[in-house]
Design a protein around this motif. Structure first.
Motif, PDB file in Angstrom:
ATOM      1  N   ILE A 183       0.836  -1.205   0.000  1.00 38.73           N
ATOM      2  CA  ILE A 183       0.000   0.000   0.000  1.00 38.73           C
ATOM      3  C   ILE A 183       0.870   1.254   0.000  1.00 38.73           C
ATOM      4  N   VAL A 184       1.845   1.294   0.898  1.00 37.47           N
ATOM      5  CA  VAL A 184       2.713   2.470   1.013  1.00 37.47           C
ATOM      6  C   VAL A 184       3.526   2.660  -0.262  1.00 37.47           C
ATOM      7  N   THR A 225      -8.004  -2.334  -4.594  1.00 36.43           N
ATOM      8  CA  THR A 225      -9.062  -3.292  -4.300  1.00 36.43           C
ATOM      9  C   THR A 225      -8.637  -4.062  -3.064  1.00 36.43           C
ATOM     10  N   PHE A 226      -9.389  -3.904  -1.973  1.00 36.93           N
ATOM     11  CA  PHE A 226      -9.112  -4.615  -0.729  1.00 36.93           C
ATOM     12  C   PHE A 226     -10.039  -5.819  -0.652  1.00 36.93           C
ATOM     13  N   ILE A 227      -9.473  -7.026  -0.598  1.00 37.95           N
ATOM     14  CA  ILE A 227     -10.291  -8.224  -0.440  1.00 37.95           C
ATOM     15  C   ILE A 227      -9.884  -8.941   0.836  1.00 37.95           C
ATOM     16  N   GLY A 228     -10.815  -9.676   1.416  1.00 40.78           N
ATOM     17  CA  GLY A 228     -10.486 -10.412   2.623  1.00 40.78           C
ATOM     18  C   GLY A 228     -11.683 -10.588   3.536  1.00 40.78           C
ATOM     19  N   ALA A 240      -0.494 -13.875  -8.856  1.00 38.58           N
ATOM     20  CA  ALA A 240      -1.562 -13.985  -7.867  1.00 38.58           C
ATOM     21  C   ALA A 240      -2.679 -12.992  -8.173  1.00 38.58           C
ATOM     22  N   HIS A 241      -2.289 -11.781  -8.547  1.00 40.07           N
ATOM     23  CA  HIS A 241      -3.255 -10.743  -8.934  1.00 40.07           C
ATOM     24  C   HIS A 241      -4.138 -11.246 -10.074  1.00 40.07           C
ATOM     25  N   LEU A 274      -4.128  -4.645  -6.113  1.00 43.23           N
ATOM     26  CA  LEU A 274      -4.961  -5.568  -5.346  1.00 43.23           C
ATOM     27  C   LEU A 274      -4.272  -5.877  -4.020  1.00 43.23           C
ATOM     28  N   ILE A 275      -5.012  -5.729  -2.925  1.00 41.42           N
ATOM     29  CA  ILE A 275      -4.484  -6.029  -1.593  1.00 41.42           C
ATOM     30  C   ILE A 275      -5.365  -7.099  -0.957  1.00 41.42           C
ATOM     31  N   SER A 276      -4.774  -8.250  -0.650  1.00 37.44           N
ATOM     32  CA  SER A 276      -5.513  -9.323   0.031  1.00 37.44           C
ATOM     33  C   SER A 276      -5.135  -9.322   1.502  1.00 37.44           C
ATOM     34  N   PHE A 277      -6.127  -9.129   2.365  1.00 36.87           N
ATOM     35  CA  PHE A 277      -5.888  -9.044   3.796  1.00 36.87           C
ATOM     36  C   PHE A 277      -5.908 -10.431   4.421  1.00 36.87           C
ATOM     37  N   ASN A 278      -4.940 -10.678   5.292  1.00 32.14           N
ATOM     38  CA  ASN A 278      -4.862 -11.961   5.977  1.00 32.14           C
ATOM     39  C   ASN A 278      -5.923 -12.057   7.060  1.00 32.14           C
ATOM     40  N   LYS A 279      -6.373 -13.279   7.304  1.00 36.46           N
ATOM     41  CA  LYS A 279      -7.255 -13.510   8.440  1.00 36.46           C
ATOM     42  C   LYS A 279      -6.449 -13.334   9.708  1.00 36.46           C
TER      43      LYS A 279
END
Length: 256
Positions: A32-33, A53-56, A187-188, A223-228
């Motif tokens: 992100i930064v 795009t934030f997914i998670g 991955a994107h 694209l940013i995938s957030f960890n659980k």
């Protein structure tokens, strides 16, 4: 920030500050930064400053990250969340709803030209609403959008975040998690392919979750995938929240 050294220091400070508050998202914070700083360094700006795009999973930090960016990034002065379930037409959408959505976005941007906009749960919005968002973020004057005010609206200092909880189960796959770290581009592509196939219920049938033009635009950006969140992180968050509540309670007692 006039030169590369200043930007490097800004990047380092912002990343450290975000990681003080966010848990289990170090790689995501770094991305992100990096994306934001690169957008600031480019003189020939596009229609928008940056698009994510934030997914998670729910409560994994997607919205909280935006709140932190507003607080910690001096280039972002305001935050606005559009909850996209409010712009769902079910089996059909009234054009008045589309116009209201356009006007809501444009009015806010006009008054807050250096803001971060969050379009929460984008898949819950009607496809026509999603298409209108695409036109706003590309070139509204060429795509037939009728704005409230004469003239175009400047999005060049606006950071846009689109969020979705779709594909949360996909993010648990170890092979994808590994790919996200070792080959983010591949991955994107994989995640976007899955998003293009996602279906949502509409009345008694189903329809695609994303407008094709909007998804194509998202595919061109970050694209940013957030960890659980881990159990350790959840415990830490709970402890921090308890401390905040205790401090607030002590202030009230002292003021009595």
């Amino acid at each position: 920030m006039k030169n590369k050294e200043n930007y490097n220091q800004f990047s380092k400070n912002l990343e450290l500050s975000l990681n003080d508050y966010l848990f289990d998202q170090q790689f995501e914070v770094e991305t992100i930064v990096k994306t934001l700083v690169q957008s600031y360094m480019i003189e020939n700006k596009s229609k928008i400053q940056a698009l994510f795009t934030f997914i998670g999973f729910p409560n994994s930090g997607k919205h909280f990250t935006c709140e932190l960016l507003e607080k910690l990034n001096p280039k972002i002065e305001k935050l606005k969340t559009f909850y996209m379930e409010q712009y769902s037409g079910g089996t059909g959408v009234d054009q008045t709803l589309v116009q209201n959505f356009q006007n809501d976005v444009v009015s806010f941007v006009k008054d807050n030209p250096k803001a971060i906009l969050i379009f929460e749960d984008i898949e819950k919005a009607d496809l026509q609403i999603q298409l209108s968002l695409f036109t706003l973020l590309t070139d509204s004057s060429k795509n037939g959008i009728n704005l409230q005010e004469d003239g175009d609206i400047d999005f060049s200092d606006i950071t846009v975040v689109v969020t979705t909880t779709l594909l949360s189960s996909l993010l648990q796959r170890k092979d994808l998690l590994k790919l996200l770290k070792e080959d983010p581009l591949q991955a994107h592509t994989l995640v976007m392919e899955h998003l293009s196939k996602e279906k949502i219920p509409v009345g008694e049938s189903t329809d695609i979750a994303f407008d094709k033009k909007l998804l194509s635009l998202l595919n061109e950006h970050t694209l940013i995938s957030f960890n659980k969140l881990s159990l350790k992180a959840l415990i830490k968050i709970g402890q921090d929240h308890c401390i905040i509540c205790l401090k607030s309670l002590l202030k009230k007692v002292v003021s009595l």
